[in-house]
Scaffold this motif. Sequence first.
Motif, PDB file in Angstrom:
ATOM      1  N   CYS A   1     108.056  13.819 -40.676  1.00  0.00           N
ATOM      2  CA  CYS A   1     108.675  12.405 -40.603  1.00  0.00           C
ATOM      3  C   CYS A   1     109.463  11.840 -41.622  1.00  0.00           C
ATOM      4  N   LYS A   2     109.103  12.096 -42.829  1.00  0.00           N
ATOM      5  CA  LYS A   2     109.819  11.813 -44.100  1.00  0.00           C
ATOM      6  C   LYS A   2     111.137  12.414 -43.922  1.00  0.00           C
ATOM      7  N   VAL A   3     111.206  13.864 -43.906  1.00  0.00           N
ATOM      8  CA  VAL A   3     112.482  14.354 -43.602  1.00  0.00           C
ATOM      9  C   VAL A   3     113.318  13.806 -42.674  1.00  0.00           C
ATOM     10  N   LEU A   4     113.008  13.550 -41.770  1.00  0.00           N
ATOM     11  CA  LEU A   4     113.867  13.205 -40.622  1.00  0.00           C
ATOM     12  C   LEU A   4     114.295  11.691 -40.925  1.00  0.00           C
ATOM     13  N   ALA A   5     113.373  10.843 -41.691  1.00  0.00           N
ATOM     14  CA  ALA A   5     113.596   9.442 -41.988  1.00  0.00           C
ATOM     15  C   ALA A   5     114.701   9.604 -42.926  1.00  0.00           C
ATOM     16  N   GLN A   6     114.813  10.624 -43.967  1.00  0.00           N
ATOM     17  CA  GLN A   6     115.788  10.814 -44.840  1.00  0.00           C
ATOM     18  C   GLN A   6     116.962  11.006 -44.189  1.00  0.00           C
ATOM     19  N   TRP A   7     116.896  12.025 -43.205  1.00  0.00           N
ATOM     20  CA  TRP A   7     118.156  12.357 -42.871  1.00  0.00           C
ATOM     21  C   TRP A   7     118.743  11.329 -41.745  1.00  0.00           C
ATOM     22  N   GLU A   8     118.083  10.565 -41.343  1.00  0.00           N
ATOM     23  CA  GLU A   8     118.653   9.360 -40.454  1.00  0.00           C
ATOM     24  C   GLU A   8     119.156   8.398 -41.413  1.00  0.00           C
ATOM     25  N   TYR A   9     118.626   8.175 -42.542  1.00  0.00           N
ATOM     26  CA  TYR A   9     119.435   7.227 -43.449  1.00  0.00           C
ATOM     27  C   TYR A   9     120.521   7.872 -43.837  1.00  0.00           C
TER      28      TYR A   9
ATOM     29  N   ASN B   1     132.729  14.499 -38.095  1.00  0.00           N
ATOM     30  CA  ASN B   1     132.935  13.632 -36.827  1.00  0.00           C
ATOM     31  C   ASN B   1     131.744  13.464 -36.030  1.00  0.00           C
ATOM     32  N   ASP B   2     130.826  14.693 -36.331  1.00  0.00           N
ATOM     33  CA  ASP B   2     129.678  14.823 -35.471  1.00  0.00           C
ATOM     34  C   ASP B   2     128.571  14.351 -36.081  1.00  0.00           C
ATOM     35  N   SER B   3     128.063  13.224 -35.666  1.00  0.00           N
ATOM     36  CA  SER B   3     126.708  12.767 -36.535  1.00  0.00           C
ATOM     37  C   SER B   3     125.690  13.315 -35.573  1.00  0.00           C
ATOM     38  N   LEU B   4     124.434  13.495 -36.399  1.00  0.00           N
ATOM     39  CA  LEU B   4     123.449  14.079 -35.435  1.00  0.00           C
ATOM     40  C   LEU B   4     122.453  12.965 -35.393  1.00  0.00           C
ATOM     41  N   LEU B   5     122.759  11.630 -35.429  1.00  0.00           N
ATOM     42  CA  LEU B   5     121.876  10.594 -35.602  1.00  0.00           C
ATOM     43  C   LEU B   5     120.956  10.726 -34.344  1.00  0.00           C
ATOM     44  N   ASP B   6     121.826  10.827 -33.079  1.00  0.00           N
ATOM     45  CA  ASP B   6     120.877  10.525 -31.690  1.00  0.00           C
ATOM     46  C   ASP B   6     119.782  11.852 -31.669  1.00  0.00           C
ATOM     47  N   ASP B   7     120.089  12.944 -32.264  1.00  0.00           N
ATOM     48  CA  ASP B   7     119.219  14.106 -32.492  1.00  0.00           C
ATOM     49  C   ASP B   7     118.257  13.878 -33.154  1.00  0.00           C
ATOM     50  N   ILE B   8     118.357  13.186 -34.437  1.00  0.00           N
ATOM     51  CA  ILE B   8     117.302  12.863 -35.449  1.00  0.00           C
ATOM     52  C   ILE B   8     116.274  11.955 -34.727  1.00  0.00           C
ATOM     53  N   LEU B   9     116.820  10.704 -34.014  1.00  0.00           N
ATOM     54  CA  LEU B   9     116.023   9.905 -33.515  1.00  0.00           C
ATOM     55  C   LEU B   9     115.185  10.521 -32.284  1.00  0.00           C
ATOM     56  N   ALA B  10     115.898  11.568 -31.527  1.00  0.00           N
ATOM     57  CA  ALA B  10     114.982  12.236 -30.458  1.00  0.00           C
ATOM     58  C   ALA B  10     113.691  13.062 -31.025  1.00  0.00           C
ATOM     59  N   VAL B  11     114.036  13.641 -32.169  1.00  0.00           N
ATOM     60  CA  VAL B  11     113.057  14.588 -32.815  1.00  0.00           C
ATOM     61  C   VAL B  11     111.981  13.683 -33.406  1.00  0.00           C
ATOM     62  N   LYS B  12     112.415  12.626 -34.072  1.00  0.00           N
ATOM     63  CA  LYS B  12     111.370  11.527 -34.547  1.00  0.00           C
ATOM     64  C   LYS B  12     110.577  10.920 -33.376  1.00  0.00           C
ATOM     65  N   LYS B  13     111.098  10.887 -32.296  1.00  0.00           N
ATOM     66  CA  LYS B  13     110.286  10.196 -31.152  1.00  0.00           C
ATOM     67  C   LYS B  13     109.291  11.219 -30.772  1.00  0.00           C
ATOM     68  N   GLN B  14     109.840  12.568 -30.625  1.00  0.00           N
ATOM     69  CA  GLN B  14     108.958  13.584 -30.269  1.00  0.00           C
ATOM     70  C   GLN B  14     107.806  13.816 -31.127  1.00  0.00           C
ATOM     71  N   LEU B  15     107.922  13.371 -32.438  1.00  0.00           N
ATOM     72  CA  LEU B  15     106.923  13.563 -33.182  1.00  0.00           C
ATOM     73  C   LEU B  15     105.951  12.341 -33.407  1.00  0.00           C
ATOM     74  N   ASN B  16     106.606  11.335 -32.869  1.00  0.00           N
ATOM     75  CA  ASN B  16     105.915  10.010 -32.975  1.00  0.00           C
ATOM     76  C   ASN B  16     105.770   9.538 -34.158  1.00  0.00           C
ATOM     77  N   CYS B  17     106.947   9.470 -35.031  1.00  0.00           N
ATOM     78  CA  CYS B  17     106.911   9.155 -36.388  1.00  0.00           C
ATOM     79  C   CYS B  17     106.743   7.855 -36.672  1.00  0.00           C
ATOM     80  N   ASP B  18     107.426   7.134 -35.683  1.00  0.00           N
ATOM     81  CA  ASP B  18     107.386   5.392 -36.057  1.00  0.00           C
ATOM     82  C   ASP B  18     106.049   4.813 -35.476  1.00  0.00           C
ATOM     83  N   ALA B  19     105.116   5.776 -34.795  1.00  0.00           N
ATOM     84  CA  ALA B  19     103.824   5.075 -34.418  1.00  0.00           C
ATOM     85  C   ALA B  19     102.983   4.554 -35.749  1.00  0.00           C
ATOM     86  N   SER B  20     102.984   5.287 -36.627  1.00  0.00           N
ATOM     87  CA  SER B  20     102.145   5.085 -37.781  1.00  0.00           C
ATOM     88  C   SER B  20     102.547   4.018 -38.649  1.00  0.00           C
ATOM     89  N   LYS B  21     103.684   3.293 -38.485  1.00  0.00           N
ATOM     90  CA  LYS B  21     104.396   2.169 -39.120  1.00  0.00           C
ATOM     91  C   LYS B  21     103.526   0.805 -38.771  1.00  0.00           C
TER      92      LYS B  21
END
Length: 77
Positions: free
Chosen positions: A32-40, A57-77
């Motif tokens: 989750c920390k890695v994905l948060a940094q990558w999102e930033y 040109n290709d932002s991976l933001l949508d993919d990053i957010l999808a993986v964060k959701k899959q890991l339930n990263c934002d649930a611990s906040k």
Amino acid sequence: MKLENILQDPAAVYAKPQDVLGDANLTTEDKCKVLAQWEYDAEELQTATAENMPGPNDSLLDDILAVKKQLNCDASK
């Protein structure tokens, strides 16, 4: 590879955000920390592009957010 090194530039370590999921050396919290940094980083790139600064040109933001959701990263906040 150490977490500190990965956090400096996740895109240099992983080809795509989904690759973070398969890294058996990281805990879910670390992933989750890695994905948060990558999102930033991706958001900063989008901002720079919007301000007419060239970048990839290709932002991976949508993919990053999808993986964060899959890991339930934002649930611990």
